[in-house]
Design a protein around this motif. Structure first.
Motif, PDB file in Angstrom:
ATOM      1  N   LEU A  43       0.845  -1.188   0.000  1.00 47.74           N
ATOM      2  CA  LEU A  43       0.000   0.000   0.000  1.00 47.74           C
ATOM      3  C   LEU A  43       0.881   1.239   0.000  1.00 47.74           C
ATOM      4  O   LEU A  43       1.793   1.360   0.823  1.00 47.74           O
ATOM      5  CB  LEU A  43      -0.916  -0.014   1.226  1.00 47.74           C
ATOM      6  N   GLY A  46      -0.149   5.293   2.778  1.00 49.58           N
ATOM      7  CA  GLY A  46      -1.382   5.360   3.523  1.00 49.58           C
ATOM      8  C   GLY A  46      -1.536   4.181   4.448  1.00 49.58           C
ATOM      9  O   GLY A  46      -0.620   3.398   4.661  1.00 49.58           O
ATOM     10  N   GLY A  50      -6.470  -0.434   0.603  1.00 55.53           N
ATOM     11  CA  GLY A  50      -6.259   0.357  -0.596  1.00 55.53           C
ATOM     12  C   GLY A  50      -7.445   0.288  -1.530  1.00 55.53           C
ATOM     13  O   GLY A  50      -8.129  -0.721  -1.606  1.00 55.53           O
ATOM     14  N   ASN A 224      -2.910   5.433  -0.501  1.00 52.22           N
ATOM     15  CA  ASN A 224      -3.822   4.288  -0.343  1.00 52.22           C
ATOM     16  C   ASN A 224      -4.053   3.529  -1.654  1.00 52.22           C
ATOM     17  O   ASN A 224      -5.109   2.935  -1.854  1.00 52.22           O
ATOM     18  CB  ASN A 224      -5.176   4.731   0.241  1.00 52.22           C
TER      19      ASN A 224
END
Length: 240
Positions: A43, A46, A50, A224
């Motif tokens: 990911l 973030g 995701g 993300n």
């Protein structure tokens, strides 16, 4: 001279420091090579789950480059902010010094006004003396002689007073002229510094706003997002 030294758009200087910390978690420790893990996804920037399609290698490269550019830009604006803030005490001290010198020049101005008033009084005495001398005319006799001697004494006092006033005026003019010239030079230099500081401060605020916008755009497009770990390893090795 009035210049606002308070940073304009200071709120724009707040660049989120969390991005660097989050980004760093996907960077292998120094001196250790990342081991390929075929099919494994990570990911980017973030936490949590995701969203969106898996990043392509080209998209990942773009996101990583933009992340690094934002981080480098943040370091630059923070350094420049520190430099600008360090200049402010000296600018404020110079303003205080100029204020004190301006008060001294005001003292010269007050003394000059007082001197003008004393010259006016002296001129009135001269006019009075001239009138009495004219009234005396060609008169003779003991009374006229006494008046003439009195007028001669007064003339000597008037001349003495005028010489004293002239000496005081010359001294005052010399002191004021030198003081005014020096003050004006210092004030002009201080004004130039303030103008420069405000211009650089405004430019920094604008750069910070732009950097924040780039960070927010990166967060919307890259944070993300899932990517293949293999792609990251290959990019670090120089793959396209």
């Amino acid at each position: 001279m009035k210049r606002n030294l308070a940073p304009r758009l200071a709120a724009a200087l707040l660049v989120a420091g969390s991005c660097t910390a989050v980004w760093a978690q996907n960077t292998p420790p120094a001196g250790k090579a990342a081991a390929p893990a075929s099919g494994r996804t990570l990911l980017l920037g973030g936490s949590g789950v995701g969203g969106g399609p898996l990043l392509t290698r080209a998209q990942l490269r773009d996101c990583l480059e933009r992340r690094d550019a934002v981080a480098a830009g943040r370091a630059e604006v923070e350094a420049e902010r520190a430099s600008l803030d360090a200049e402010r005490p000296a600018l404020a001290a110079e303003q205080d010094s100029l204020k004190a010198d301006r008060e001294k020049l005001n003292e010269f101005s007050q003394r000059s006004k007082e001197l003008v008033a004393r010259y006016s009084e002296l001129n009135q005495r001269v006019q009075d003396w001239n009138q009495r001398m004219e009234d005396l005319g060609e008169r003779t006799g003991p009374t006229a002689e006494r008046e003439k001697r009195k007028l001669d004494r007064e003339k000597a006092e008037i001349d003495k007073t005028r010489l004293a006033l002239d000496a005081e005026r010359q001294q005052l003019e010399q002191g004021a002229q030198g003081g005014v010239s020096a003050f004006n030079a210092r004030a002009a230099a201080a004004e130039a510094k303030v103008v420069s500081w405000n211009e650089r401060n405004l430019a920094l605020a604008e750069r910070t706003e732009k950097l924040n916008a780039e960070r927010d755009l990166w967060a919307g497009e890259c944070a993300n997002r899932r990517y293949r770990e293999d792609d990251e390893i290959l990019l670090k090795k120089g793959a396209k």
